[in-house]
Design a protein around this motif. Sequence first.
Motif, PDB file in Angstrom:
ATOM      1  N   TRP A   1       0.863  -1.177   0.000  1.00 54.53           N
ATOM      2  CA  TRP A   1       0.000   0.000   0.000  1.00 54.53           C
ATOM      3  C   TRP A   1       0.903   1.233   0.000  1.00 54.53           C
ATOM      4  O   TRP A   1       1.850   1.329   0.795  1.00 54.53           O
ATOM      5  CB  TRP A   1      -0.884   0.028   1.235  1.00 54.53           C
ATOM      6  N   TYR A   2       0.585   2.156  -0.890  1.00 54.63           N
ATOM      7  CA  TYR A   2       1.221   3.458  -0.935  1.00 54.63           C
ATOM      8  C   TYR A   2       0.151   4.520  -0.717  1.00 54.63           C
ATOM      9  O   TYR A   2      -1.041   4.252  -0.861  1.00 54.63           O
ATOM     10  CB  TYR A   2       1.894   3.702  -2.292  1.00 54.63           C
ATOM     11  N   ARG A   3       0.590   5.720  -0.420  1.00 52.19           N
ATOM     12  CA  ARG A   3      -0.347   6.842  -0.329  1.00 52.19           C
ATOM     13  C   ARG A   3       0.298   8.114  -0.854  1.00 52.19           C
ATOM     14  O   ARG A   3       1.522   8.243  -0.851  1.00 52.19           O
ATOM     15  CB  ARG A   3      -0.844   7.043   1.100  1.00 52.19           C
ATOM     16  N   GLN A   4      -0.561   9.010  -1.294  1.00 52.76           N
ATOM     17  CA  GLN A   4      -0.091  10.283  -1.814  1.00 52.76           C
ATOM     18  C   GLN A   4      -1.032  11.383  -1.371  1.00 52.76           C
ATOM     19  O   GLN A   4      -2.219  11.368  -1.733  1.00 52.76           O
ATOM     20  CB  GLN A   4       0.037  10.258  -3.338  1.00 52.76           C
ATOM     21  N   ALA A   5      -0.496  12.294  -0.601  1.00 52.43           N
ATOM     22  CA  ALA A   5      -1.264  13.445  -0.161  1.00 52.43           C
ATOM     23  C   ALA A   5      -1.055  14.588  -1.151  1.00 52.43           C
ATOM     24  O   ALA A   5      -0.042  14.620  -1.868  1.00 52.43           O
ATOM     25  CB  ALA A   5      -0.814  13.867   1.238  1.00 52.43           C
ATOM     26  N   PRO A   6      -1.994  15.539  -1.216  1.00 47.64           N
ATOM     27  CA  PRO A   6      -1.851  16.657  -2.158  1.00 47.64           C
ATOM     28  C   PRO A   6      -0.530  17.389  -1.958  1.00 47.64           C
ATOM     29  O   PRO A   6      -0.164  17.741  -0.832  1.00 47.64           O
ATOM     30  CB  PRO A   6      -3.042  17.542  -1.804  1.00 47.64           C
ATOM     31  N   GLY A   7       0.188  17.582  -3.054  1.00 48.63           N
ATOM     32  CA  GLY A   7       1.439  18.316  -2.999  1.00 48.63           C
ATOM     33  C   GLY A   7       2.619  17.537  -2.472  1.00 48.63           C
ATOM     34  O   GLY A   7       3.713  18.090  -2.313  1.00 48.63           O
ATOM     35  N   LYS A   8       2.411  16.254  -2.205  1.00 48.03           N
ATOM     36  CA  LYS A   8       3.497  15.422  -1.678  1.00 48.03           C
ATOM     37  C   LYS A   8       3.763  14.246  -2.597  1.00 48.03           C
ATOM     38  O   LYS A   8       2.941  13.887  -3.433  1.00 48.03           O
ATOM     39  CB  LYS A   8       3.142  14.920  -0.272  1.00 48.03           C
ATOM     40  N   GLU A   9       4.936  13.653  -2.414  1.00 48.18           N
ATOM     41  CA  GLU A   9       5.281  12.479  -3.211  1.00 48.18           C
ATOM     42  C   GLU A   9       4.563  11.244  -2.679  1.00 48.18           C
ATOM     43  O   GLU A   9       4.204  11.169  -1.502  1.00 48.18           O
ATOM     44  CB  GLU A   9       6.798  12.264  -3.174  1.00 48.18           C
ATOM     45  N   ARG A  10       4.390  10.281  -3.562  1.00 49.94           N
ATOM     46  CA  ARG A  10       3.802   9.008  -3.153  1.00 49.94           C
ATOM     47  C   ARG A  10       4.794   8.301  -2.219  1.00 49.94           C
ATOM     48  O   ARG A  10       5.985   8.250  -2.485  1.00 49.94           O
ATOM     49  CB  ARG A  10       3.507   8.139  -4.374  1.00 49.94           C
ATOM     50  N   GLU A  11       4.271   7.747  -1.127  1.00 50.33           N
ATOM     51  CA  GLU A  11       5.130   7.096  -0.147  1.00 50.33           C
ATOM     52  C   GLU A  11       4.601   5.713   0.209  1.00 50.33           C
ATOM     53  O   GLU A  11       3.399   5.467   0.181  1.00 50.33           O
ATOM     54  CB  GLU A  11       5.223   7.942   1.134  1.00 50.33           C
ATOM     55  N   LEU A  12       5.540   4.839   0.556  1.00 46.96           N
ATOM     56  CA  LEU A  12       5.179   3.496   0.987  1.00 46.96           C
ATOM     57  C   LEU A  12       4.549   3.548   2.373  1.00 46.96           C
ATOM     58  O   LEU A  12       5.089   4.160   3.284  1.00 46.96           O
ATOM     59  CB  LEU A  12       6.418   2.603   1.019  1.00 46.96           C
ATOM     60  N   VAL A  13       3.414   2.886   2.516  1.00 44.44           N
ATOM     61  CA  VAL A  13       2.739   2.779   3.804  1.00 44.44           C
ATOM     62  C   VAL A  13       3.058   1.445   4.464  1.00 44.44           C
ATOM     63  O   VAL A  13       3.468   1.385   5.612  1.00 44.44           O
ATOM     64  CB  VAL A  13       1.215   2.918   3.638  1.00 44.44           C
TER      65      VAL A  13
END
Length: 117
Positions: free
Chosen positions: A36-48
């Motif tokens: 699972w990854y996530r991406q918040a507005p204005g941020k890079e996609r990151e591993l969760v």
Amino acid sequence: QVQLVESGGGLVQPGGSLSLSCAASGFRFSMAAMSWYRQAPGKERELVAGITSRGSTNYADSVKGRFTISRVNAKNTMYLQMNSLKHEDTAAYYCNADLTWIKATYWGQGTQVTVSS
């Protein structure tokens, strides 16, 4: 044709819980490392969180102790149980499949998680 379909996102209050699912098809799910990854507005996609084909797991420091990743190979499905949600967990959450035997990676379309009071 590989497909990854996420579900379970939504709006939740701080401190609440959500459970995400990723339904996979088109490949041998039991052999794939899933994440699972996530991406918040204005941020890079990151591993969760990630889970290997053998069930070993790893987590981002920011979610350790709050999130649990799991998989049910018989259902070709991966899950992410999210507890004690915080505002900073707000993001689009993506399912990722790493098919190492053919050196290919696939992504789902994402599901939005919003933590807000």
